[in-house]
Design a protein around this motif. Structure first.
Motif, PDB file in Angstrom:
ATOM      1  N   ALA A   9     -35.402 -59.803  38.334  1.00 36.95           N
ATOM      2  CA  ALA A   9     -35.667 -59.623  36.992  1.00 36.95           C
ATOM      3  C   ALA A   9     -35.681 -58.058  36.289  1.00 36.95           C
ATOM      4  N   LEU A  10     -36.221 -57.338  37.185  1.00 36.31           N
ATOM      5  CA  LEU A  10     -36.840 -56.120  36.417  1.00 36.31           C
ATOM      6  C   LEU A  10     -35.801 -54.648  37.105  1.00 36.31           C
ATOM      7  N   GLY A  11     -35.194 -55.248  38.189  1.00 33.85           N
ATOM      8  CA  GLY A  11     -34.561 -54.308  38.805  1.00 33.85           C
ATOM      9  C   GLY A  11     -35.491 -53.338  39.750  1.00 33.85           C
ATOM     10  N   VAL A  12     -34.986 -52.614  40.696  1.00 32.17           N
ATOM     11  CA  VAL A  12     -35.712 -51.739  41.294  1.00 32.17           C
ATOM     12  C   VAL A  12     -36.808 -50.824  40.765  1.00 32.17           C
ATOM     13  N   PRO A  13     -38.199 -50.927  40.971  1.00 34.06           N
ATOM     14  CA  PRO A  13     -39.041 -49.982  40.481  1.00 34.06           C
ATOM     15  C   PRO A  13     -38.467 -48.547  40.292  1.00 34.06           C
ATOM     16  N   ILE A  14     -38.696 -47.866  39.211  1.00 35.67           N
ATOM     17  CA  ILE A  14     -38.415 -46.575  39.252  1.00 35.67           C
ATOM     18  C   ILE A  14     -36.848 -46.167  39.534  1.00 35.67           C
TER      19      ILE A  14
END
Length: 387
Positions: free
Chosen positions: A175-180
């Motif tokens: 949902a959010l993509g890879v962190p950073i």
């Protein structure tokens, strides 16, 4: 470069291959603690790497020990002089526009509230301010400077956050993509460059086109050294405007995390500002620089000082007139601006050098000439006509 929803979505699935592989190897071999201990003694360019450094870390540090080969050093010098000429204004924009802009992007606000450092906003602001000061020193890339080691460590810090969130199943990558991710790293680069220039324009600061372009260029160099994909990053201010407009339209909005982080930021600077009388100026400046819609999303309080904040451009205009007409006045105001920046940074760091380390877990406690003549005044690129 044409930006599409699909191309932006692709950037959300990519991190930083080199730094991610280095951090994964350090954790797999149980070498993070030894790495952090040794790296406290490696903080300047040209210093020998510590004995006993893990091989994978040594390879990473050697591979990232120099700026990109394409750097135009004349442009970097223009950027440095632009910063010296506007250091207090840049610091104001970073504090009261760039950071709140991060909080108005819910995935970024969620990430920042998840990591340990944002429980202590003074630490993040101190690290950001110190990093910028390191970058804008005349010897930033020479022996004895602290910028390149700081960039190397920040890049590993970002990779460690990706590692922890994935390992602990604390992040919804689908949902959010890879962190950073690459999209957020480029977005952050825009916040610290184009948005700073926008904020200076909103404050009525008289910038030259050459100075603004050089300042943006310097942050392109920073992005490259922090692992930003140079095939994806905007190379001109016009391209940057299109990227930032699309990025914000895709992601900006209210969030509980954004409200909490903004409240922490306001409280922090109300402590830095002497006395209590000027405390309302902090939220007033944030509201003036990010606009009422974003300020309302972040629950920035309205105060009687909101009107005062709108008069800041006129006051700064008077000061710039003094600078233009009086060499002595220009020198005095530049020194005053430098002193204000140093005092702010000193208050945030408590006089200490900030050390960047790989967290082993995400704990809750975790005399200078003007840059260029004031000609060809810079105006921001027009907003993108997006559907």
């Amino acid at each position: 470069m044409t930006r599409t929803e699909a191309s932006m979505d692709a950037l959300r699935q990519v991190g930083d291959e080199l730094a991610d592989a280095t951090v994964a190897a350090l954790f797999a071999r149980g070498e993070v603690g030894r790495f952090n201990s040794l790296m406290r003694y490696f903080s300047t360019v040209g210093a020998p790497l510590p004995d006993g450094l893990p091989d994978v870390a040594r390879e990473y540090l050697e591979a990232t020990s120099a700026p990109p080969a394409w750097v135009d050093w004349d442009e970097m010098e223009k950027a440095r002089l632009f910063f010296i000429d506007n250091d207090v204004h840049v610091s104001t924009a970073l504090s009261f526009a760039s950071m709140p802009a991060c909080y108005v992007v819910p995935p970024v606000a969620k990430l920042l509230s998840t990591t340990h450092g944002l429980k202590y906003p003074s630490r993040r602001m101190a690290e950001t301010g110190q990093f910028t000061v390191y970058l804008m020193r005349p010897d930033a890339f020479e022996a004895g400077s602290r910028f390149i080691p700081a960039a190397q460590k920040v890049r590993l810090l970002h990779a460690s956050i990706r590692h922890h969130l994935a390992r602990e199943n604390r992040w919804d990558t689908g949902a959010l993509g890879v962190p950073i991710c690459q999209e957020d790293m480029i977005g952050g680069q825009m916040f610290f460059s184009l948005l700073v220039l926008d904020s200076l324009h909103r404050l009525g600061i008289h910038m030259s086109t050459e100075g603004a372009e050089a300042y943006y260029y310097a942050w392109r160099v920073v992005g490259a050294m922090l692992g930003v994909d140079q095939e994806a990053v905007p190379t001109t201010l016009g391209q940057a405007r299109r990227f930032l407009d699309l990025y914000m339209i895709r992601h900006m909005g209210p969030s509980e995390e954004g409200v909490v982080l903004t409240r922490q930021l306001i409280d922090l600077y109300e402590e830095v500002v002497p006395g209590r009388f000027f405390d309302p100026l902090v939220p007033a400046l944030i509201r003036h620089l990010v606009g009422d819609t974003c300020a309302d999303w972040l629950d920035v309080p309205r105060t009687a000082w909101d009107t005062v904040a709108r008069t800041v451009p006129r006051l700064l205009g008077v000061l710039e007139t003094i600078e233009d007409r009086s060499p002595l006045g220009a020198w005095a105001l530049d020194r005053l601006g430098h002193l204000a920046t140093v005092l702010e940074l000193s208050s945030l760091t408590r006089g200490r050098v900030m050390h960047y380390a790989i967290p082993e877990e995400l704990k809750a406690d975790f005399g200078v000439p003007r840059a260029v003549p004031r000609t060809r005044r810079w105006t921001p690129p027009a907003p993108t006509d997006l559907p």
